[in-house]
Enzyme design. Structure first.
Site, PDB file in Angstrom:
ATOM      1  N   GLY A 262     -10.994   1.975  14.975  1.00 38.91           N
ATOM      2  CA  GLY A 262      -9.575   2.258  14.801  1.00 38.91           C
ATOM      3  C   GLY A 262      -9.401   3.493  13.941  1.00 38.91           C
TER       4      GLY A 262
ATOM      5  N   GLN B 152      -5.422   9.660   8.724  1.00 41.85           N
ATOM      6  CA  GLN B 152      -6.833   9.825   8.342  1.00 41.85           C
ATOM      7  C   GLN B 152      -7.385  11.164   8.834  1.00 41.85           C
ATOM      8  OE1 GLN B 152      -7.850   5.722   9.974  1.00 41.85           O
ATOM      9  NE2 GLN B 152      -9.304   5.902   8.281  1.00 41.85           N
TER      10      GLN B 152
ATOM     11  N   CYS C 220     -13.518   0.817   6.425  1.00 43.06           N
ATOM     12  CA  CYS C 220     -12.583   1.891   6.746  1.00 43.06           C
ATOM     13  C   CYS C 220     -13.332   3.217   6.745  1.00 43.06           C
ATOM     14  CB  CYS C 220     -11.478   1.913   5.690  1.00 43.06           C
ATOM     15  SG  CYS C 220     -10.278   3.232   5.894  1.00 43.06           S
ATOM     16  N   LEU C 221     -13.075   4.038   7.754  1.00 44.21           N
ATOM     17  CA  LEU C 221     -13.747   5.342   7.821  1.00 44.21           C
ATOM     18  C   LEU C 221     -13.367   6.227   6.627  1.00 44.21           C
ATOM     19  CD1 LEU C 221     -13.373   6.143  11.643  1.00 44.21           C
ATOM     20  CD2 LEU C 221     -15.440   5.378  10.442  1.00 44.21           C
TER      21      LEU C 221
ATOM     22  N   HIS D  92      -4.588  -3.163   9.732  1.00 44.90           N
ATOM     23  CA  HIS D  92      -5.303  -2.185   8.900  1.00 44.90           C
ATOM     24  C   HIS D  92      -4.766  -0.773   9.158  1.00 44.90           C
ATOM     25  CE1 HIS D  92      -9.101  -0.513   6.989  1.00 44.90           C
ATOM     26  NE2 HIS D  92      -8.639   0.537   7.643  1.00 44.90           N
ATOM     27  N   GLU D  93      -4.629  -0.430  10.438  1.00 48.66           N
ATOM     28  CA  GLU D  93      -4.166   0.930  10.771  1.00 48.66           C
ATOM     29  C   GLU D  93      -2.680   1.099  10.455  1.00 48.66           C
ATOM     30  OE1 GLU D  93      -6.470   2.911  11.169  1.00 48.66           O
ATOM     31  OE2 GLU D  93      -8.060   1.538  11.739  1.00 48.66           O
TER      32      GLU D  93
ATOM     33  N   HIS E 253      -2.236   2.087   6.968  1.00 49.27           N
ATOM     34  CA  HIS E 253      -2.472   3.528   6.758  1.00 49.27           C
ATOM     35  C   HIS E 253      -1.179   4.323   6.956  1.00 49.27           C
ATOM     36  CE1 HIS E 253      -6.724   4.073   6.011  1.00 49.27           C
ATOM     37  NE2 HIS E 253      -7.091   3.375   7.072  1.00 49.27           N
TER      38      HIS E 253
HETATM   39 ZN    ZN Z   1      -8.898   2.580   7.502  1.00 49.66          ZN
END
Ligand code: ZN
Length: 173
Positions: free
Chosen positions: A46, A51, A91-92, A133-134, A137
């Site tokens: 995701g 990001q 998370c990236l 989660h996204e 963000h």
């Molecule tokens: Zn994330």
């Protein structure tokens, strides 16, 4: 194909709320294509536009390999949530950290597709977790800030190292 740089903590852009998408044209399609390239390169499931440094309410998810679905969700709104699930989350933008987090088990989300048409999705388990989660963000929230205080404390050193890693890279040599 364009790989974008994935912002990592403590980049202040990650703590900024994204703006609604109002234009569903070529720029948006290019952004989404870049986001897929970027996410796939990083082996993520995701990614939110923020990001990649773009403050627009766009997120993508690819959970096809996990038996769920792949898709782009624009201007998503949480309509319903129920139940509870707890599992490891990563998370990236927080590379290397994986911590258990409790989230709703089932959600209903309304969003727009790439053409601007309003759609609705019911998601469960990992798919629900990824959407939430996204969506966080898009509101400038990173998952580590949602951890219970004791877990946050337990991982404080690790989180600090991840943050410092970024600062060190940012220092010109
Ligand atoms: Zn994330």
């Amino acid at each position: 194909m364009a790989i974008r740089i994935i912002l990592t903590i403590p980049d202040p852009v990650l703590y900024t709320s994204s703006l609604p998408v109002t234009s569903f044209g070529r720029d948006l399609r290019n952004l989404v294509r870049d986001m897929y390239d970027t996410m796939n390169k990083a082996n993520g499931v995701g990614l939110a536009a923020v990001q990649a440094g773009v403050l627009q309410r766009v997120l993508i998810i690819d959970l096809e390999h996990q038996g769920f679905r792949k898709g782009v969700f624009i201007n998503p709104v949480l309509l319903e949530s129920s139940g509870e699930q707890r599992s490891e989350e990563g998370c990236l933008s927080v590379p290397g950290l994986s911590v258990p987090l409790t989230r709703p088990k089932k959600v209903v989300v309304e969003y727009q597709n790439l053409s601007g048409r309003t759609e609705r999705v019911e998601a469960e388990n990992l798919f629900a977790r990824a959407l939430l989660h996204e969506m966080d963000h898009l509101d400038g929230k990173v998952f580590i800030d949602l951890l219970e205080p004791d877990l946050r404390l337990a991982h404080a050193e690790e989180i600090e190292k991840i943050k410092q890693g970024i600062r060190i890279e940012a220092v010109p040599s």
